[in-house]
Design an enzyme around this catalytic site. Structure first.
Site, PDB file in Angstrom:
ATOM      1  N   ASN A  13     -58.202 -47.510  30.169  1.00  0.00           N
ATOM      2  CA  ASN A  13     -58.716 -47.287  31.527  1.00  0.00           C
ATOM      3  C   ASN A  13     -60.172 -46.875  31.365  1.00  0.00           C
ATOM      4  OD1 ASN A  13     -59.436 -46.467  34.060  1.00  0.00           O
ATOM      5  ND2 ASN A  13     -58.029 -44.729  34.181  1.00  0.00           N
ATOM      6  N   LYS A  15     -62.328 -46.425  33.543  1.00  0.00           N
ATOM      7  CA  LYS A  15     -62.840 -45.616  34.654  1.00  0.00           C
ATOM      8  C   LYS A  15     -64.199 -46.190  35.112  1.00  0.00           C
ATOM      9  CE  LYS A  15     -60.015 -41.894  32.975  1.00  0.00           C
ATOM     10  NZ  LYS A  15     -59.744 -40.474  32.869  1.00  0.00           N
ATOM     11  N   HIS A  98     -53.683 -43.232  40.030  1.00  0.00           N
ATOM     12  CA  HIS A  98     -54.328 -42.385  39.025  1.00  0.00           C
ATOM     13  C   HIS A  98     -54.707 -41.036  39.636  1.00  0.00           C
ATOM     14  CE1 HIS A  98     -57.121 -40.859  36.045  1.00  0.00           C
ATOM     15  NE2 HIS A  98     -56.525 -41.673  35.203  1.00  0.00           N
ATOM     16  N   GLU A 100     -57.228 -39.258  39.377  1.00  0.00           N
ATOM     17  CA  GLU A 100     -58.596 -39.182  39.908  1.00  0.00           C
ATOM     18  C   GLU A 100     -58.671 -39.799  41.299  1.00  0.00           C
ATOM     19  OE1 GLU A 100     -60.473 -40.948  36.479  1.00  0.00           O
ATOM     20  OE2 GLU A 100     -59.947 -39.157  35.323  1.00  0.00           O
ATOM     21  N   GLU A 170     -49.274 -38.962  33.077  1.00  0.00           N
ATOM     22  CA  GLU A 170     -50.592 -38.418  32.786  1.00  0.00           C
ATOM     23  C   GLU A 170     -50.698 -36.996  33.329  1.00  0.00           C
ATOM     24  OE1 GLU A 170     -53.556 -41.770  31.852  1.00  0.00           O
ATOM     25  OE2 GLU A 170     -53.897 -41.090  33.882  1.00  0.00           O
ATOM     26  N   GLY A 176     -59.177 -36.125  30.100  1.00  0.00           N
ATOM     27  CA  GLY A 176     -60.607 -35.913  29.874  1.00  0.00           C
ATOM     28  C   GLY A 176     -60.953 -34.504  29.436  1.00  0.00           C
ATOM     29  N   SER A 216     -56.135 -37.650  26.987  1.00  0.00           N
ATOM     30  CA  SER A 216     -56.768 -37.334  25.702  1.00  0.00           C
ATOM     31  C   SER A 216     -55.998 -37.911  24.511  1.00  0.00           C
ATOM     32  CB  SER A 216     -56.961 -35.817  25.545  1.00  0.00           C
ATOM     33  OG  SER A 216     -57.762 -35.314  26.597  1.00  0.00           O
TER      34      SER A 216
HETATM   35  P1  13P Z   1     -58.665 -39.550  28.760  1.00  0.00           P
HETATM   36  O1  13P Z   1     -58.009 -40.393  27.673  1.00  0.00           O
HETATM   37  O2  13P Z   1     -60.144 -39.684  28.783  1.00  0.00           O
HETATM   38  O3  13P Z   1     -58.160 -38.151  28.750  1.00  0.00           O
HETATM   39  O4  13P Z   1     -58.177 -40.186  30.152  1.00  0.00           O
HETATM   40  C1  13P Z   1     -56.846 -40.436  30.336  1.00  0.00           C
HETATM   41  C2  13P Z   1     -56.691 -41.202  31.581  1.00  0.00           C
HETATM   42  O5  13P Z   1     -56.910 -40.693  32.667  1.00  0.00           O
HETATM   43  C3  13P Z   1     -56.277 -42.607  31.484  1.00  0.00           C
HETATM   44  O6  13P Z   1     -55.971 -43.123  32.728  1.00  0.00           O
END
Ligand code: 13P
Length: 255
Positions: A13, A15, A98, A100, A170, A176, A216
């Site tokens: 992903n 982002k 997601h 976010e 997640e 992150g 992560s």
């Molecule tokens: P990170 O791997 O950067 O923690 O992000 C995970 C994520 O949100 C994947 O959708």
């Protein structure tokens, strides 16, 4: 991972990272490193990167996904992208729900359910994200909350479409942050997700469901997470932006 029952899927992903030219460069670097993968490999890229990404990945084992879709097929929704638009381009996957999107853009369990339905209707495979915040984990409501998110999002999903749904656990506190759920924590909640799906669709359907862990996940911790019974893959944020790191995770899922 239980390879006899289900497919391992490693999805990046990206982002809101990479311009189209940068996307092309990252894929050019990534593709040869994942060419021999024994798992499914996906890159979920920003909308504007889709044409370049689809072209770069054509004829390879890497599939392209988007990071969101609208729940209507068309209409007066300025700035939005509909699932049939993605499908027509050759996009095969789309992330829905997601954290976010839930946190910053007002996605709710209801709109996530609608987005997943739209994605499936358009023929896409949905990567449905669920997970608890740190506060919710501390309150001891992780299992109930995740089960509820799954149940609401799957409302109206027919059993014959379930093979086009991937669940992604997640934990919001692990995204992150550099904090990773322990392999045991990840396995426990992925197990709760599988049980929830079993209660809706039966044991056989649940046993065949691919459940990813995300938060992560990196080249170092991937093997331990993927060794767990209920963890069938990963949804990778930061580490998917580095070809070598992403390839190391794909290699861990291919062993
Ligand atoms: P990170 O791997 O950067 O923690 O992000 C995970 C994520 O949100 C994947 O959708």
């Amino acid at each position: 991972m239980n390879r006899t029952l289900r497919r391992a899927v490693i999805a990046g992903n990206w982002k809101m990272n990479k311009t189209p030219a940068e996307a092309e460069a990252l894929l050019a670097e990534t593709l040869p490193l994942v060419a021999n993968a024994a798992c499914d490999v996906v890159a979920c890229v920003p909308f504007v990167d889709l044409p370049a990404a689809l072209q770069a990945a054509a004829g390879t084992n890497l599939k392209i996904g988007a990071q969101n879709c609208h729940f209507e097929a068309s209409g007066a929704y300025t700035g939005e992208i509909a699932a049939p638009m993605l499908a027509e381009m050759g996009v095969q996957y789309v992330i829905v729900g997601h954290s976010e999107r839930r946190t910053y853009f007002g996605d709710t369990d209801k709109t996530v359910q609608q987005r997943l339905a739209a994605a499936l209707k358009a023929g896409l495979t949905g990567i449905l994200c669920v997970g608890e915040t740190r506060e919710q984990r501390e309150q001891g409501i992780t299992d109930e909350l995740v089960a509820m998110q799954v149940k609401i999002a799957l409302q109206g999903v027919a059993k014959e479409d379930l093979h086009r749904v991937i669940l992604a656990y997640e934990p919001v506190w692990a995204i992150g942050t550099g904090l990773t759920a322990t392999a045991e924590q990840a396995n426990e909640v992925c197990g709760v997700i599988r049980q929830t799906v079993a209660s809706l669709y039966g044991d056989e359907a649940a046993a065949g469901l691919t459940i990813q862990y995300g938060g992560s996940m990196n080249a170092k911790n991937a093997a331990e997470l993927l060794a767990m019974e209920h963890v069938d893959g990963g949804l990778i944020g930061g580490a998917s932006l580095k070809a070598a790191d992403f390839a190391a995770i794909v290699a861990a899922a291919s062993r």
